[in-house]
Design an enzyme around this catalytic site. Structure first.
Site, short mmCIF file in Angstrom:
data_model
loop_
_atom_site.label_atom_id
_atom_site.label_comp_id
_atom_site.label_asym_id
_atom_site.label_seq_id
_atom_site.Cartn_x
_atom_site.Cartn_y
_atom_site.Cartn_z
N GLY A 85 0.81 -1.22 0.00
CA GLY A 85 0.00 0.00 0.00
C GLY A 85 0.84 1.26 0.00
CG LEU A 86 -0.40 4.47 -2.49
CD1 LEU A 86 -1.51 5.41 -2.94
CD2 LEU A 86 0.86 4.69 -3.33
CG ASP A 167 5.32 -1.78 7.83
OD1 ASP A 167 4.74 -1.39 6.81
OD2 ASP A 167 5.40 -1.10 8.88
CB ILE A 207 -1.17 12.75 6.61
CG1 ILE A 207 -1.40 12.01 5.29
CG2 ILE A 207 -0.16 13.87 6.42
CD1 ILE A 207 -1.99 12.86 4.19
CG LEU A 209 -1.41 9.24 13.91
CD1 LEU A 209 -2.12 7.90 13.79
CD2 LEU A 209 -1.01 9.49 15.36
CB ALA A 210 2.91 9.86 8.68
NE ARG A 231 7.84 9.42 2.05
CZ ARG A 231 7.99 8.77 3.20
NH1 ARG A 231 8.01 9.45 4.33
NH2 ARG A 231 8.08 7.45 3.21
NE ARG A 292 -8.16 -3.70 42.99
CZ ARG A 292 -7.35 -3.87 44.04
NH1 ARG A 292 -6.06 -3.58 43.95
NH2 ARG A 292 -7.84 -4.35 45.18
CD GLU A 422 3.67 -29.04 41.12
OE1 GLU A 422 3.50 -28.71 39.93
OE2 GLU A 422 4.58 -29.79 41.48
#
Length: 512
Positions: A85-86, A167, A207, A209-210, A231, A292, A422
């Site tokens: 993918g792109l 990836d 984008i 996040l990138a 890009r 909790r 145990e």
């Protein structure tokens, strides 16, 4: 598991080995010696999903149903998952999510990110930013791909790997054909997962996040957005979409699970389980909060009492703390969206307008899940008064202690000395008489884990410490040795937030 059962299992495994079966049962002990514990791998509050698969040969994952000598589960052999993918199509998020889930199931899985190889290479040429468009760039790209390929083959051959996830863009048919040929010649099945994003809001979030990555550390926001958009455009002209003509097995994953198309995915149960996981996966915007419950006059397992005065006070403070934190996070998202929108004015992307309402907390912004016990459900009473959805979930029922219910450790040691020995060998898998182990609890909770993967908004989970340990263990990629030792107090609210590369935990003080 008792010692006698272990002996029987080992004998069966020995016989299986003598019969030369392909998927032999384990012939060695499944626990490490008493006192040997793996130290927590989490650094900077991030999860351990990118750590090496196993530090101990006989390690068993938290949700693993069985083990084999070959290291492969579900009789599925070795599988390479190739992402296609792109840029900005959630490939890394998919890679990390599949890695976390399959490792939890006990599958030896490793993610191989091409971008990580280029970043760690100290001889990166200046033409790298031009997407390897020059002759020198193409040679460098070939060198890097060969290194990744060799590492993946080593993982399968020397590390008993079962699933490797590659990836990278892989947008050309010729590249995909080379990958298929190379790994099928090494007796590895190849499955392509093509991630396609047509939703402009999802693309915008990706984008955003990138450009927060190290690649754009010293860039201005506007320049980073412009470069990343370039890009995408440059690679789009080279992109050859997957089709049945290629003669490969693939999954088309559109808009992060909005639609899934499968072609020739006949690799059996494990691949089908991954597909089912992808159907439940969502691009989460909110956080998961773990807490909790408040106190009652008796905290015994056999009692189910209402909250006492201290418990009600805790419930009230917890409600204020969570609401304040959710609002704070919403304001942060709004601010980032507005800044992104401002800096993307000369590009083809715009911020998602729905983010602007995050500071106006409404009844749909937060969901509260609790166990079914009175004191647990009553801890959420003030959330109900604020109009939030509060749901009882039977899967959140705490670990059943069996015959040792409400006994102190000294009492247990005195009455059941052999069982304690145990248990101390393997506190995750051992169960006392008529009890559950943490492993039983993890298997019982798997449907709930998948439902949490499907959630978009913020969610608060109020439950017993044993249940919170399993939930935290899944999202933070803990080992089965770590889970029983995790600590949850009423003085802290645990927040787990999500990003494409890993999950991050923040502990928020509860002022009681």
């Amino acid at each position: 598991m008792t010692s006698s059962n272990t002996a029987m299992d080992n004998q069966d495994a020995k016989q299986s080995k003598e019969n030369n079966t392909n998927y032999m049962a384990r012939t060695t002990k499944r626990w490490v010696e008493p006192g040997i514990r793996l130290s927590p791998k989490h650094s900077n509050n991030g999860d351990a999903v990118h750590e090496p698969v196993f530090d101990v040969e006989d390690f068993i994952s938290p949700g693993q149903l069985y083990s084999t000598e070959s290291g492969c589960l579900f009789h599925a052999g070795r599988i390479l998952i190739v992402l296609v993918g792109l840029p900005a199509t959630s490939k890394t998020l998919l890679s990390v999510a599949i890695t976390r889930y399959t490792r939890w199931l006990g599958v030896r899985t490793e993610s191989f990110h091409l971008s990580k190889y280029t970043k760690t290479n100290t001889n990166i040429p200046s033409f790298l930013s031009d997407e390897f468009s020059t002759v020198e760039g193409a040679e460098f790209k070939k060198e890097i791909i060969n290194k990744v390929t060799n590492d993946m083959i080593k993982f399968f051959d020397n590390g008993k790997g079962q699933i490797a996830i590659y990836d990278a863009l892989n947008i050309r048919k010729s590249e995909r054909a080379d990958i298929k040929k190379t790994f099928e010649n090494n007796n590895v099945k190849v499955l392509f997962v093509e991630s396609i994003v047509t939703d402009p809001n999802l693309m915008t979030k990706n984008i955003e996040l990138a450009i927060q990555s190290e690649d754009y550390k010293n860039w201005g926001k506007h320049e980073a957005i412009k470069d990343y958009t370039r890009r995408i455009t440059d690679n789009e002209s080279l992109y050859e979409r997957m089709s049945p003509i290629e003669g490969v097995s693939y999954i088309k994953y559109l808009n992060f699970g909005e639609r899934i198309i499968m072609n020739n995915t006949n690799y059996g149960y494990l691949v089908n389980k991954i597909v089912f996981f992808l159907m439940n996966l969502s691009n989460k915007q909110g956080c998961i909060y773990l807490s909790r419950c408040g106190r009652s006059d008796s905290d015994k397992y056999t009692d189910d009492e209402v909250l006492n005065e201290e418990g009600l006070k805790f419930s009230e403070i917890l409600t204020k703390t969570v609401i304040a934190r959710v609002k704070e996070k919403g304001l942060e998202r709004k601010k980032k969206a507005m800044e992104f929108n401002k800096n993307s004015k000369d590009t083809s992307v715009t911020a998602d307008p729905s983010v602007n309402n995050d500071d106006n907390l409404n009844s749909d912004s937060l969901v509260v899940w609790t166990a079914e016990r009175k004191r647990t459900y009553d801890t959420a009473k003030f959330f109900k008064e604020h109009g939030f959805d509060v749901r009882k979930r039977s899967q959140l029922k705490q670990l059943h202690p069996g015959v040792v219910a409400d006994m102190t450790m000294d009492e247990i040691k005195e009455k059941y000395p052999n069982e304690v020995e145990e248990y101390e060998r393997d506190p995750y898998h051992y169960r006392f008489s008529r009890a559950e182990s943490y492993h039983d609890l993890a298997v019982r909770m798997e449907p709930l884990l998948l439902e949490l993967e499907h959630m978009h908004n913020d969610i608060l989970i109020i439950a017993h410490e044993s249940t919170l340990r399993v939930l935290y263990g899944y999202f933070m990629a803990c080992t089965s040795l770590e889970v029983p030792t995790l600590d949850f107090t009423r003085h802290q609210l645990v927040e787990i937030s999500f990003n494409p590369f890993n999950n991050v935990v923040t502990r928020i003080p509860i002022d009681i």
